[in-house]
Structure formats: C-alpha cells, structure tokens
Enzyme design. Structure first.
Site, PDB file in Angstrom:
ATOM      1  N   HIS A 140      16.420 -17.422  21.228  1.00 34.89           N
ATOM      2  CA  HIS A 140      17.594 -17.412  22.109  1.00 34.89           C
ATOM      3  C   HIS A 140      17.233 -17.605  23.583  1.00 34.89           C
ATOM      4  O   HIS A 140      18.112 -17.860  24.403  1.00 34.89           O
ATOM      5  CB  HIS A 140      18.428 -16.140  21.901  1.00 34.89           C
ATOM      6  CG  HIS A 140      17.876 -14.886  22.505  1.00 34.89           C
ATOM      7  ND1 HIS A 140      17.163 -13.960  21.779  1.00 34.89           N
ATOM      8  CD2 HIS A 140      17.939 -14.390  23.761  1.00 34.89           C
ATOM      9  CE1 HIS A 140      16.839 -12.947  22.552  1.00 34.89           C
ATOM     10  NE2 HIS A 140      17.295 -13.185  23.766  1.00 34.89           N
ATOM     11  N   ASP A 170      14.709 -15.368  15.173  1.00 31.18           N
ATOM     12  CA  ASP A 170      14.763 -15.402  16.632  1.00 31.18           C
ATOM     13  C   ASP A 170      13.384 -15.641  17.235  1.00 31.18           C
ATOM     14  O   ASP A 170      13.003 -14.998  18.221  1.00 31.18           O
ATOM     15  CB  ASP A 170      15.383 -14.121  17.192  1.00 31.18           C
ATOM     16  CG  ASP A 170      15.887 -14.309  18.633  1.00 31.18           C
ATOM     17  OD1 ASP A 170      16.050 -15.467  19.055  1.00 31.18           O
ATOM     18  OD2 ASP A 170      16.098 -13.296  19.319  1.00 31.18           O
ATOM     19  N   SER A 250      13.334 -10.454  26.995  1.00 29.01           N
ATOM     20  CA  SER A 250      13.303 -11.121  25.695  1.00 29.01           C
ATOM     21  C   SER A 250      12.171 -12.131  25.613  1.00 29.01           C
ATOM     22  O   SER A 250      12.002 -12.971  26.497  1.00 29.01           O
ATOM     23  CB  SER A 250      14.630 -11.836  25.437  1.00 29.01           C
ATOM     24  OG  SER A 250      15.592 -10.943  24.969  1.00 29.01           O
TER      25      SER A 250
END
Length: 527
Positions: A140, A170, A250
């Site tokens: 993402h 992911d 992230s």
C-alpha cells in the site's frame, strides 16, 4: 539470494543482547531494590546504574546497526477520476490514514501518508534486504504509483523500480541501483515470543521525522484484522506490538534485540490517527516467502487445498474431541472437482496439521499451503466426530481467481412471512419452509431445501452466526447431523432426537453468497 538468517552478530551486539537478557528477568527489580546506596537517599548504586546502562547500550547498538538499512520512500501518482479515487469515510473521522484505504467511500478526500491515493506524493518506509539493491516495503506504500524514489540514511536518493507486489500480504519488492548498501538481517518470526522487546524503525508522519526508532514489546501474535477489502487470498497473521508506529512507518522493519527483522510494520489501530499502542506487522517469514517468489518470477503464484474454511470454534473442537480450541473447520468446497474433496476431505472436518506441523488458525493453514507448488501432495491431518483422526494425501491446486470475502450482500425477499413459519426455541430462531414460492423468489438450487431463517433471538446461541434476510441472508438450514431438514417441523424433530447438552452440526446454505458451511452449536442442557 538474500540471506534469511544472520550467521553471527558482532561482538558488540552479542554483549549488548546478553545485557538486555540479564536485566530482563528478576535481576532488574532486585537490583534496584537491594543495591541502593546505604545513605538512605534512595539513589541507585553503581551496580544498578550499570545494569540500566547495559540495557540502554543494547538498544543504541541495535538502532545503530539497523538504521542504515532503513529507507524513506516517496511514491507519486497522477490524479485519478473521482469515481476511482479512494476517499476518507465520514463515518470514521478518527480513522488513521494507515487504515483509511480499507474504509474508503466515494466523494470524500483521502490522505497522503503511506500510499498514493487520488494523486500527489505519498510517503512511507522500507528496508534494504540485499547488497545489490532489493528493498522490502508494503504494497500500500507504492500501490499504483507512477514514480517511486528511495532515500537512504546518508541522504542519497535513487529512483526505484517496483519489481512486484502482493496485495494479499501487503508486501512489495523494489529495486534500486546503488552501492555501499547495508542489508538488514532477517530473523525468525515464528520463533519470536509474546513479551520480547522489539524496535520499530521508519519515517513516522513524513519528511520531518525520518529514520525514527521506537521501542516496545511483542504484544500478541496471529492477529487478524477484519478489513472489508480482504479476499480469499489474503493472509492475515499480524504481529501486534506497542512500539510506537504512526502513519509513514508502513514498510519499515520491526526488529528484535539482535537487530534482526521479524516483521514489516503495516497498520495501526487508533481513534486519533496516531499511535495508541496497537501496531501490526507482517511476519518476516511470510514476507520473505512472498519476496523470494517475486524476485524469481516477478509475481506470486499460490497453491491451495480447494476448500472453504474458518477458524474452529469451541463447539467444533469439542465435537471432534480436541482438548484445546484450535484447528480450522472445513466449511465446503468451491467446486465438485476439488482435489481435497476427491482425496477424502469432508465438510465438518477440522484440519489440525499440515505436513506434520500443527495449524491452529486459518492464517497458519494458508502459510503452510500457499507457497508450495501446485500439484505437490501434502499430508493433511483432520479430526472428526467423536475424536476420529485421519491423514489425507491431498494434491494442491493453483489458486483460482480471487474472490472478495466481504460481508455477504443482503437479500431481502419481498414475500411476507407465512403462518407456516415456526419458532424453534432450542436454537432461538424462527424459520419458514422452502415452499414453491420461496424456491422461486430466492432462486434456490434444486438441492437446497430446508428451513429458511427469518429471525434470530438475541439470546440464541447462533446469534451473529446465522443470517436473516436483513443481515446478509437468508440462511437455509439444510441438515442436522446429516439428517436432512425439509421443513420447520422436520427441524424440530431432528432436534428432539439430539441429547440435551450435545453439540450438533448444522449444514447451512447462504442464499446471496450461494455458499454452504458448517455451524456447530451446543444444545441447552434442558430442552
């Protein structure tokens, strides 16, 4: 090939790690209590301070070792049409940017951290995994990006090529052409334990707080986030940590006290949009398997058993004689030619091991199967009614096209409830027959006949497990303990044949989803 486990660590890190371990058990509390200076001032003695200094040195050494491996990632995306852009959901005003991508609605503005949504430049983190320039991050962070740039700790910047991505886990793999890189060593996420100290490294909140290090512990393992956009291919086996993770973290590494990466920081749960002590990381063993396929083939090819499953409940475990609540319940088969079905797997079986290794929940089963080769034969051990055990030899199939595993779409038949409906007090449900009108209006297959669930009592043991027409249904009860249920009265009769306190197995068909499954329920001690 990337080194997956560090053969040895430097003497400094080894000594520091021993200091951390020595401090961690009873020594720390005892030292601070008993080693105070005799003056009565409450000042810790030199020995106590030395232990604290050893722990501090350990964290500093690990941070110094890992930070050169961490990168700052910016991803640029051209604006997309409004109907295709992700937008923030006004129903969740405090939802953190890391999670907004899972709860987006058309017509609202999105955020810029952790992934390009709707155009502009987004930022995130990643880490170098090889000296020739491979970088791991979250899917993402770079999803749909037209341009990706990687900045190192020494401020050098490089354009990055997206080698491949895997939305189901992911994970994304990037490649930069650079020299003098410091790859991060991989640890073993399976061997990590709840309560172990960890450091999270990344770029929280964007440009101004790059290469930040935070400290905490592993709070839990095997976490699944009930995200509306997940698919049947999604593998959710998150490591939970209280190390501060914020938007922008992230893709960064979660490392143990030896400086080994055990996870990729991926998401947070927070009512405010910043760290509330609930961070989640993709286990590095899972990410590594994905990365190796992407590096070898540019994509991920998965194998599957060809079954529809869910985590076993307490009733499921007791029904098949398991002492602990573990295992994966086989709900149904996506097609009649499923290799698992041909090999003897049955709906209602509870899978307890694959290849001799225990599997306790769905994500573990997925990890044990997904990265094998299609056509490979695996030994699957199952538990059956009454404690029976069987080992089946199942050839794996190639994963079919992904199918959304969202909540079932509601179907609301226009028919009025008829007097033939009946309340089944034992189950706390109201059911209607599958008469000719119901068959026609619900477009039921020829082999679906039973009792249609029209209402469920709040006190029912099946509340939240059976679906009514207003809540993802209706469900149709097809059988109890393999005894067909052709009408509400037949359902009542089948229940009378069961003993009070017994766990019974219900076969269910969901009308909108056109799927079958197993639900198990313990009957009341007195019916």
């Amino acid at each position: 090939m990337v080194r997956t486990v560090r053969d040895q660590v430097t003497r400094t890190v080894a000594v520091a790690s021993l200091a951390v371990a020595a401090f961690g058990a009873t020594a720390s509390a005892q030292a601070l209590k008993s080693d105070r200076a005799p003056s009565g001032t409450g000042t810790p003695s030199d020995a106590a301070v030395a232990q604290l200094q050893s722990m501090s040195d350990a964290f500093a050494t690990v941070a110094a070792r890992v930070r050169p491996s961490v990168v700052y990632i910016t991803a640029t995306q051209a604006p997309r049409p409004a109907e295709k852009r992700g937008r923030a959901n006004p129903q969740f005003p405090g939802l953190p940017p890391e999670m907004q991508r899972f709860f987006q609605m058309p017509g609202m503005p999105g955020g810029d951290e952790d992934g390009p949504r709707g155009g502009g430049v987004a930022s995130g983190s990643g880490f170098v995994v090889s000296r020739d320039g491979y970088v791991l991050t979250n899917n993402h962070v770079v999803e749909d990006a037209s341009k990706v740039t990687v900045r190192l700790l020494d401020r050098r910047e490089f354009p990055a090529r997206v080698v491949g991505t895997d939305p189901a886990t992911d994970v994304a793999v990037l490649k930069i052409d650079a020299s003098g890189l410091t790859p991060a060593p991989f640890g073993d996420s399976d061997a990590s334990r709840v309560g172990e100290w960890v450091l999270a490294v990344g770029n929280p909140l964007g440009e101004n707080l790059t290469f930040t290090v935070t400290q905490g512990i592993i709070s839990a393992k095997g976490r699944a986030l009930n995200l509306p956009n997940r698919t049947e291919a999604s593998i959710q086996d998150f490591i939970q940590t209280d190390a501060a993770i914020n938007p922008g973290n992230s893709g960064g590494p979660l490392v143990n006290v030896r400086g080994e990466v055990i996870g990729i920081n991926s998401a947070i749960a927070s009512p405010t949009g910043v760290s509330a002590g609930y961070g989640f990381a993709v286990p590095i063993n899972l990410a590594r398997a994905v990365m190796e396929q992407i590096r070898a083939n540019g994509r991920v090819e998965r194998a599957a058993l060809g079954v529809m499953v869910r985590d076993a409940t307490t009733e499921d475990a007791a029904y098949v004689g398991l002492r602990d609540n573990r295992g994966i319940l086989v709900q149904d088969f996506p097609s009649a030619d499923s290799p698992a079905k041909r090999a003897g797997l049955q709906a209602g079986d509870v899978i307890i091991s694959v290849g001799g290794r225990n599997v306790d929940y769905v994500a573990q089963l997925q990890e044990a199967i997904a990265f094998r080769k299609p056509g490979e034969v695996v030994d699957v051990e199952v538990a059956r009614k009454g404690g029976a055990r069987a080992v089946l030899h199942i050839p794996l199939q190639r994963v079919p096209e992904k199918r959304t595993a969202d909540r079932m779409t509601s179907a609301k038949p226009s028919r009025e409830e008829k007097p033939a409906s009946a309340t089944i007090a034992t189950l706390g449900v109201t059911v209607a027959p599958t008469d000719a009108e119901a068959v026609r209006e619900l477009k039921l297959p020829a082999d679906v006949r039973g009792a249609i669930v029209t209402d469920i009592s709040d006190s029912s043991p099946l509340a939240g497990r059976l679906a009514t027409p207003q809540l993802g249904g209706p469900d149709v009860i097809l059988s109890i303990e393999d005894t067909p249920v052709t009408s509400p009265e037949a359902l009542r009769a089948a229940l009378r044949a069961a003993k009070p306190g017994e766990i019974v197995s219900l076969r269910i068909y969901n009308v909108p989803a056109k799927t079958r499954r197993i639900e198990r329920v313990r009957l009341a001690a007195s019916q």
